[in-house]
Design a protein around this motif. Structure first.
Motif, PDB file in Angstrom:
ATOM      1  N   THR A 168       0.826  -1.209   0.000  1.00  0.00           N
ATOM      2  CA  THR A 168       0.000   0.000   0.000  1.00  0.00           C
ATOM      3  C   THR A 168       0.861   1.260   0.000  1.00  0.00           C
ATOM      4  OG1 THR A 168      -1.645  -1.242   1.259  1.00  0.00           O
ATOM      5  CG2 THR A 168      -1.927   1.138   1.161  1.00  0.00           C
ATOM      6  N   PHE A 169       1.962   1.197   0.727  1.00  0.00           N
ATOM      7  CA  PHE A 169       2.897   2.325   0.746  1.00  0.00           C
ATOM      8  C   PHE A 169       3.433   2.581  -0.657  1.00  0.00           C
ATOM      9  CE2 PHE A 169       7.319   3.888   1.267  1.00  0.00           C
ATOM     10  CZ  PHE A 169       7.069   5.048   1.978  1.00  0.00           C
ATOM     11  N   GLN A 170       3.799   1.530  -1.374  1.00  0.00           N
ATOM     12  CA  GLN A 170       4.269   1.689  -2.747  1.00  0.00           C
ATOM     13  C   GLN A 170       3.167   2.232  -3.651  1.00  0.00           C
ATOM     14  OE1 GLN A 170       7.225   1.399  -4.285  1.00  0.00           O
ATOM     15  NE2 GLN A 170       8.243   1.071  -2.329  1.00  0.00           N
ATOM     16  N   GLY A 171       1.915   1.881  -3.365  1.00  0.00           N
ATOM     17  CA  GLY A 171       0.803   2.442  -4.129  1.00  0.00           C
ATOM     18  C   GLY A 171       0.718   3.946  -3.975  1.00  0.00           C
ATOM     19  N   MET A 172       1.070   4.432  -2.783  1.00  0.00           N
ATOM     20  CA  MET A 172       1.093   5.885  -2.555  1.00  0.00           C
ATOM     21  C   MET A 172       2.139   6.554  -3.442  1.00  0.00           C
ATOM     22  SD  MET A 172       3.151   8.280  -0.797  1.00  0.00           S
ATOM     23  CE  MET A 172       4.004   7.343   0.461  1.00  0.00           C
ATOM     24  N   LEU A 173       3.310   5.927  -3.542  1.00  0.00           N
ATOM     25  CA  LEU A 173       4.351   6.482  -4.408  1.00  0.00           C
ATOM     26  C   LEU A 173       3.905   6.457  -5.871  1.00  0.00           C
ATOM     27  CD1 LEU A 173       7.542   4.842  -2.848  1.00  0.00           C
ATOM     28  CD2 LEU A 173       6.598   7.088  -2.391  1.00  0.00           C
ATOM     29  N   PHE A 174       3.199   5.392  -6.241  1.00  0.00           N
ATOM     30  CA  PHE A 174       2.722   5.245  -7.618  1.00  0.00           C
ATOM     31  C   PHE A 174       1.817   6.418  -8.017  1.00  0.00           C
ATOM     32  CE2 PHE A 174      -0.480   3.975 -10.662  1.00  0.00           C
ATOM     33  CZ  PHE A 174       0.185   3.200 -11.589  1.00  0.00           C
ATOM     34  N   ILE A 175       0.920   6.825  -7.148  1.00  0.00           N
ATOM     35  CA  ILE A 175      -0.056   7.855  -7.524  1.00  0.00           C
ATOM     36  C   ILE A 175       0.480   9.263  -7.331  1.00  0.00           C
ATOM     37  CG2 ILE A 175      -1.243   8.093  -5.301  1.00  0.00           C
ATOM     38  CD1 ILE A 175      -2.744   8.073  -8.899  1.00  0.00           C
ATOM     39  N   ILE A 176       1.477   9.423  -6.453  1.00  0.00           N
ATOM     40  CA  ILE A 176       2.099  10.735  -6.287  1.00  0.00           C
ATOM     41  C   ILE A 176       2.780  11.174  -7.590  1.00  0.00           C
ATOM     42  CG2 ILE A 176       4.183  11.801  -5.312  1.00  0.00           C
ATOM     43  CD1 ILE A 176       3.369  10.753  -2.612  1.00  0.00           C
ATOM     44  N   THR A 177       3.395  10.220  -8.277  1.00  0.00           N
ATOM     45  CA  THR A 177       4.260  10.560  -9.410  1.00  0.00           C
ATOM     46  C   THR A 177       3.509  11.181 -10.588  1.00  0.00           C
ATOM     47  OG1 THR A 177       5.645   8.754  -8.650  1.00  0.00           O
ATOM     48  CG2 THR A 177       6.193   9.720 -10.757  1.00  0.00           C
ATOM     49  N   PRO A 178       2.432  10.569 -11.099  1.00  0.00           N
ATOM     50  CA  PRO A 178       1.687  11.273 -12.158  1.00  0.00           C
ATOM     51  C   PRO A 178       1.012  12.549 -11.658  1.00  0.00           C
ATOM     52  CG  PRO A 178       0.585   9.227 -11.550  1.00  0.00           C
ATOM     53  CD  PRO A 178       1.934   9.197 -10.907  1.00  0.00           C
ATOM     54  N   ALA A 179       0.725  12.617 -10.359  1.00  0.00           N
ATOM     55  CA  ALA A 179       0.149  13.851  -9.808  1.00  0.00           C
ATOM     56  C   ALA A 179       1.134  15.009  -9.925  1.00  0.00           C
ATOM     57  CB  ALA A 179      -0.251  13.640  -8.346  1.00  0.00           C
ATOM     58  N   LEU A 180       2.429  14.715  -9.778  1.00  0.00           N
ATOM     59  CA  LEU A 180       3.441  15.764  -9.939  1.00  0.00           C
ATOM     60  C   LEU A 180       3.462  16.292 -11.367  1.00  0.00           C
ATOM     61  CD1 LEU A 180       6.438  14.212  -7.948  1.00  0.00           C
ATOM     62  CD2 LEU A 180       4.956  16.085  -7.221  1.00  0.00           C
TER      63      LEU A 180
END
Length: 279
Positions: free
Chosen positions: A2-14
């Motif tokens: 789940t923590f890695q999922g957070m990193l996954f969605i942060i990146t396209p948000a940037l």
């Protein structure tokens, strides 16, 4: 996971920061899913999976300097160039409409980054503590670096500049948080504040691309600086604890560590440009 999922969605948000006001929401959703799947995931595997080629080369990226920041920053620049400028860009001023919100957002980022970087230790341990302290020192130094240069160039510092400098410092320390001491974090943050100020002013004005929220200037450039400086300042005293393997850098006499750092930067930039252009 789940923590890695957070990193996954942060990146396209940037990336959204670069093409703000130029893409439909539905299109953004499709783009984000495709980009995350076909660009983010391979690089994530290269860097963080034990079978990844960059991982096996000891390319250090504790919390996402290449995987998150370089990848999103360069992709953001590609988006801005492909989609063109906003209406009125260059003809009318486009400052942030609410500096109070900007300051609140920067403060939330500063605190949230402790979870981003410290959490990459995947436990409440010495590596998390080191990452936490180094992250905080780098952010504070980033504020000073950006503000000082802005003061020298424009005659006075600004709250927007201070916020930008903090984020620049946070970006720069992200790959290094599990490899350098907090004292070296101060150096990384200050350098990032200065270099990212140049990228968001002189570089942007020279090439006249419309990167709405300076995603490339802060994340792309800051991430690159951080990834390279990680190879300079990484120390066995920290890496042995945080990574489980002793890796030293240029300052400890291991100039070879710069090679995997450079390979990681170049490979990330290449897939970001090629993949994002296709999407």
């Amino acid at each position: 996971m789940t923590f890695q999922g957070m990193l996954f969605i942060i990146t396209p948000a940037l990336i959204c920061g670069a093409f703000a006001e130029r893409m439909k929401f539905s299109t953004m959703c499709v783009f984000s899913v495709l980009w995350g799947t076909f660009i983010y995931c391979p690089v994530c595997h290269w860097v963080w999976d034990s079978d990844g080629w960059l991982y096996q080369m000891d390319a250090l990226d504790f919390a996402g300097g290449t995987v998150v920041h370089i990848l999103s920053g360069v992709s953001a620049l590609v988006c801005a160039l492909v989609m063109g400028k906003r209406l009125g860009f260059g003809q009318e001023p486009m400052p942030p409409h609410n500096l109070t919100y900007t300051t609140i957002g920067a403060a939330m980022l500063w605190v949230g980054w402790f979870g981003f970087n410290g959490g990459s230790a995947l436990g409440s341990n010495a590596a998390a503590v080191n990452a936490f302290a180094a992250t905080h020192m780098a952010a504070a130094a980033g504020v000073l670096g950006w503000s000082l240069l802005e003061w020298l160039k424009r005659g006075h510092p600004s709250i927007l500049g201070g916020c930008s400098g903090a984020v620049a410092g946070l970006v720069c320390i992200t790959p290094a948080a599990g490899a350098v001491t907090p004292i070296h974090g101060i150096i990384l943050g200050f350098v990032a504040g200065v270099v990212c100020y140049w990228a968001c002013t002189s570089l942007k004005n020279t090439f006249k691309y419309d990167d709405s929220l300076d995603a490339f200037g802060v994340h792309g450039v800051g991430g690159t600086v951080g990834a390279l400086l990680t190879g300079v300042f990484c120390t066995k005293a920290v890496t042995t604890t945080s990574l489980g393997r002793p890796v030293s850098g240029l300052l400890e006499g291991n100039a070879q560590q710069m090679l995997p750092q450079v390979y990681g930067v170049v490979a990330t930039i290449a897939i970001a440009i090629g993949g994002t252009r296709i999407l």
